[in-house]
Every structure is written in structure tokens, then in C-alpha cells.
Design an enzyme around this catalytic site. Structure first.
Site, PDB file in Angstrom:
ATOM      1  N   GLU A   1       0.821  22.309  47.122  1.00 25.03           N
ATOM      2  CA  GLU A   1       0.938  22.898  45.794  1.00 25.03           C
ATOM      3  C   GLU A   1      -0.378  23.585  45.449  1.00 25.03           C
ATOM      4  O   GLU A   1      -1.454  22.994  45.613  1.00 25.03           O
ATOM      5  CB  GLU A   1       1.247  21.850  44.729  1.00 25.03           C
ATOM      6  CG  GLU A   1       1.410  22.479  43.344  1.00 25.03           C
ATOM      7  CD  GLU A   1       1.441  21.470  42.210  1.00 25.03           C
ATOM      8  OE1 GLU A   1       2.387  21.524  41.409  1.00 25.03           O
ATOM      9  OE2 GLU A   1       0.513  20.640  42.127  1.00 25.03           O
TER      10      GLU A   1
ATOM     11  N   ALA B   1      -6.731  21.712  30.045  1.00 20.70           N
ATOM     12  CA  ALA B   1      -5.800  20.865  30.800  1.00 20.70           C
ATOM     13  C   ALA B   1      -6.443  19.536  31.180  1.00 20.70           C
ATOM     14  O   ALA B   1      -5.789  18.482  31.122  1.00 20.70           O
ATOM     15  CB  ALA B   1      -5.320  21.602  32.045  1.00 20.70           C
TER      16      ALA B   1
ATOM     17  N   LYS C   1       6.438   8.551  41.670  1.00 13.79           N
ATOM     18  CA  LYS C   1       7.190   9.802  41.562  1.00 13.79           C
ATOM     19  C   LYS C   1       8.554   9.673  42.213  1.00 13.79           C
ATOM     20  O   LYS C   1       9.566  10.155  41.663  1.00 13.79           O
ATOM     21  CB  LYS C   1       6.399  10.949  42.189  1.00 13.79           C
ATOM     22  CG  LYS C   1       6.961  12.326  41.861  1.00 13.79           C
ATOM     23  CD  LYS C   1       5.937  13.413  42.027  1.00 13.79           C
ATOM     24  CE  LYS C   1       6.435  14.731  41.458  1.00 13.79           C
ATOM     25  NZ  LYS C   1       5.412  15.793  41.500  1.00 13.79           N
TER      26      LYS C   1
ATOM     27  N   GLU D   1      -6.793  17.441  27.930  1.00 16.69           N
ATOM     28  CA  GLU D   1      -5.466  17.065  27.447  1.00 16.69           C
ATOM     29  C   GLU D   1      -4.918  15.893  28.259  1.00 16.69           C
ATOM     30  O   GLU D   1      -4.330  14.955  27.720  1.00 16.69           O
ATOM     31  CB  GLU D   1      -4.530  18.275  27.538  1.00 16.69           C
ATOM     32  CG  GLU D   1      -3.172  18.093  26.894  1.00 16.69           C
ATOM     33  CD  GLU D   1      -2.072  17.766  27.881  1.00 16.69           C
ATOM     34  OE1 GLU D   1      -0.920  17.638  27.463  1.00 16.69           O
ATOM     35  OE2 GLU D   1      -2.374  17.619  29.087  1.00 16.69           O
TER      36      GLU D   1
ATOM     37  N   GLU E   1     -13.794  31.266  40.818  1.00 15.92           N
ATOM     38  CA  GLU E   1     -15.002  30.553  40.393  1.00 15.92           C
ATOM     39  C   GLU E   1     -15.254  29.348  41.299  1.00 15.92           C
ATOM     40  O   GLU E   1     -16.352  29.164  41.810  1.00 15.92           O
ATOM     41  CB  GLU E   1     -14.859  30.098  38.935  1.00 15.92           C
ATOM     42  CG  GLU E   1     -14.881  31.226  37.919  1.00 15.92           C
ATOM     43  CD  GLU E   1     -16.268  31.788  37.716  1.00 15.92           C
ATOM     44  OE1 GLU E   1     -17.263  31.089  38.003  1.00 15.92           O
ATOM     45  OE2 GLU E   1     -16.366  32.946  37.259  1.00 15.92           O
TER      46      GLU E   1
ATOM     47  N   ARG F   1      -6.394  23.343  43.481  1.00 15.75           N
ATOM     48  CA  ARG F   1      -6.544  23.985  42.176  1.00 15.75           C
ATOM     49  C   ARG F   1      -7.577  25.097  42.299  1.00 15.75           C
ATOM     50  O   ARG F   1      -8.697  24.859  42.750  1.00 15.75           O
ATOM     51  CB  ARG F   1      -6.967  22.977  41.120  1.00 15.75           C
ATOM     52  CG  ARG F   1      -7.049  23.556  39.704  1.00 15.75           C
ATOM     53  CD  ARG F   1      -7.349  22.466  38.709  1.00 15.75           C
ATOM     54  NE  ARG F   1      -6.303  21.445  38.743  1.00 15.75           N
ATOM     55  CZ  ARG F   1      -6.483  20.178  38.382  1.00 15.75           C
ATOM     56  NH1 ARG F   1      -7.666  19.779  37.968  1.00 15.75           N
ATOM     57  NH2 ARG F   1      -5.479  19.320  38.437  1.00 15.75           N
TER      58      ARG F   1
END
Length: 216
Positions: A152, A164, A66, A167, A51, A90
Site C-alpha cells: 500500500e 493525520a 483486521k 488525529e 520530502e 507513506r
């Protein structure tokens, strides 16, 4: 949860910015590959599994935090060694089977090295999070050398991405102290999203079956 107090790492981050080019280039490389694969799939199968695609570089502050959580010294070497998601892509797709199609297409690329995979589709996180994560390495060709750089890749459906994103915003408002009943309600929403994905897939498969029977 108390925020970690950040040390003065200005000099380290100035040095790190010299290699940011690698991660920006790796993002471009992965995005281009995915766009080409999506175009090819649409041409051959009259259907595009992707998409849309989003990408980002981790901020200096996020990188510092981190490394501190990992108990590592803040150095450029440790940034490259211990942080896999400096460059993140993503991939948002329509249906759950598309996730595995995209994974297979990525893994089949000769110049992409898959380092790690985490299948949160088969094994959702305790909060209900579902997605598929890969850590890959791609060659970046500079004028005098080739540097293999980590990226990633997260792959999820539109519905999963909706859950997600919200959240994350809700958890951020509570600054790490989210009440248990909110966590439970979010988990219930995640289960509803998974059910919605399965229903939409079933509808899509039914439509495809009818069109095939009609010779379309």
C-alpha cells in the site's frame, strides 16, 4: 468500542513469518524506485516533489485484528489474500500537485501493477482526511521463483500528514469513543489544513512565476 479478544494464533504467525521476507523486500523495492524517481525529477526540473518516505510492516496483532473484523479465518492464505496493507509506504510531498505527479510516476513503471486506487483528495473522508492511496504489486525475485507482492502506498502533503498523525493519536486516546464535538473540531482542522495547502501552493506558484519572468 470494545476491543476484539484475540485468539491464539501463534502457530499461524510463525508460519507467516516465513513469508515476511517478501513484504520487507517489497518495501525496499518501492522505496528504491521512489528515491530514483525523485532524484531524476530533481536533476531534470531542479525540484524534488518528495520530502521524505516512511515505511512499515503491519504487526502480527494488527493483522489478526483486521482479519477478525473482516470475519475471516486466521490463516496465512487469508493474510495474503485479504490484507492489502501488510507492507505500507507513506510518501510525504510539498504541494498537492506533487501527489498526482508521484501517482503518475508510479503507474508508469512497467513492473508495477496498480491494483486499486482511492483518491481522498477529490473525495475526502467524512472526518476530513485527505490523501491518495494505491495498492500495487511488485515482483520479488527469489532464487527459484518470482513472487508478486502487494504494497500500500499513501501519498500526502506535509500539512496533511501532520493532521493525520495527530488525529490518529487523539482517536487512539478515546479508544473508539471520541465525542462528537472533538470529531467536529478535528474536521475543522482538516479544512484549515486544506486551505493552508492551497495558500502555500499559490505562494509557490507566484514565486515560480516571478523567477521565470526574471529569467532565473
Amino acid at each position: 468500542m470494545r476491543e476484539l479478544e484475540l485468539p491464539d494464533v501463534q502457530d499461524v504467525m510463525l508460519e507467516y513469518r516465513k513469508i515476511k521476507l517478501l513484504y520487507r523486500s517489497a518495501l525496499k523495492e518501492i522505496r528504491t524506485k521512489l528515491e530514483i524517481l525523485n532524484d531524476e525529477f530533481r536533476l531534470v526540473h531542479q525540484y524534488n516533489p518528495i520530502e521524505h518516505i516512511e515505511s512499515r510492516l503491519k504487526t502480527d496483532e494488527s493483522i489478526t485484528r483486521k482479519l477478525m473484523r473482516k470475519g475471516k479465518e486466521i490463516t496465512v492464505e487469508n493474510i495474503q489474500k485479504y490484507i492489502d496493507d501488510i507492507a505500507g509506504v507513506r510518501v510525504i510531498c510539498s504541494f498537492t500537485p506533487d501527489i498526482y505527479r508521484i501517482v503518475d510516476m508510479i503507474a508508469s513503471q512497467d513492473d508495477i501493477e496498480v491494483l486499486k486506487t482511492k483518491d481522498y483528495m477529490l473525495n475526502p473522508k467524512i472526518n476530513g482526511y485527505r490523501s491518495y492511496h494505491l495498492i500495487v504489486r511488485v515482483p520479488i525475485f527469489l532464487s527459484d521463483k518470482v513472487v508478486r507482492t502487494k504494497v500500500e502506498i499513501q501519498i500526502r502533503t506535509v500539512a496533511m500528514d501532520f493532521w493525520a498523525s495527530l488525529e490518529h493519536k487523539i482517536y487512539y486516546k478515546y479508544e473508539g469513543n471520541t465525542p462528537e464535538y472533538i470529531k467536529q473540531e478535528l474536521k475543522e482542522c482538516a479544512d484549515l489544513v486544506a486551505f493552508l495547502d492551497s495558500k502555500m501552493l499559490a505562494i509557490n506558484e507566484e514565486v515560480r512565476s516571478i523567477r521565470k519572468d526574471n529569467g532565473e
